[in-house]
Write a protein that holds these residues in place. Structure first.
Motif: not given
Length: 243
Positions: A101-119
């Motif tokens: 949780i909180g890891d950040r990833y670059r994919i293509g031209g976008a930046l993402f942050e992990v927020t939670q598992p799926r419910v």
């Protein structure tokens, strides 16, 4: 480093289930070429139940091809197509046990942050033609996870997934998921969880409730673990954890 295998989108539709009409966006299909990822959605995508899905902290759902192989073996099926589990991104790599949780990833031209598992809600059971699928996802501890979009941009199948930052506390998706869904609630683990600012507000609320109970010496329960409660959220969860 992982790789984005497929980008999957779908707009909500009405389907008939157990004599009722259900409005759902669980049906996702792969797209060709690049697609713009925005703060709340990928272009062409939508969610049917905005109480349990979607929003800024649940903009993109990610599921791993390794879990596809696992479920094909478990269920004896070979008819899966990308988007089968309602995910927006089908990825190679990014195991729930490794992603935090909180890891950040670059994919293509976008930046993402992990927020939670799926419910996992009952709609996955409708999509899979297997009513117990949400409960199986919890029991087998293969939830997948959500991304928050920090920087909008174009992405596409084949893009490399580059990790650019570690989340604080280094708590994996699996660890956070187990804190909520099992009866084991170590106080120190809960303290670590509530310190993660990237964790979705609903999960923060659940972790704080569990922590308060642990500090007070009370046995903390999870209402979703009560047998027979399957109509709304088939997987066990606090109501707040869907936020």
């Amino acid at each position: 480093m992982g790789r984005l295998l497929s980008v999957n989108v779908g707009l909500p539709r009405d389907v008939t289930w157990q004599g009722k009409t259900v409005h759902t966006g669980i049906w996702k299909t792969p797209v060709k070429g690049p697609r713009m990822v925005r703060r709340l959605n990928i272009d062409g995508d939508g969610q049917g139940d905005l109480t349990g899905h979607g929003g800024e902290r649940r903009a993109v759902f990610v599921y791993q091809v390794d879990s596809y192989r696992y479920w094909q073996d478990q269920l004896g099926r070979n008819d899966f197509t990308y988007g089968q589990f309602g995910e927006n991104f089908t990825v190679d790599g990014l195991s729930d046990k490794e992603v935090c949780i909180g890891d950040r990833y670059r994919i293509g031209g976008a930046l993402f942050e992990v927020t939670q598992p799926r419910v996992t809600c009952y709609r996955l059971g409708i999509r899979m033609g297997h009513e117990q699928m949400p409960a199986l996802m919890v029991a087998h501890r293969r939830p997948g996870f959500y991304f928050r979009v920090l920087e909008e941009g174009e992405i596409g199948a084949g893009d490399l997934i580059e990790k650019i930052a570690d989340g604080p506390e280094r708590m994996s998706v699996t660890e956070i998921d187990q804190l909520l869904y099992t009866a084991d609630h170590p106080t120190e683990a809960l303290r670590r969880a509530v310190r993660i600012s990237a964790l979705s507000p609903g999960w923060q609320g659940s972790m704080n409730s569990l922590l308060d109970a642990a500090i007070a010496g009370r046995r903390a329960g999870n209402a979703g673990l009560v047998p027979g409660i399957t109509n709304r959220y088939c997987s066990p969860s606090f109501e707040t954890a869907t936020s």
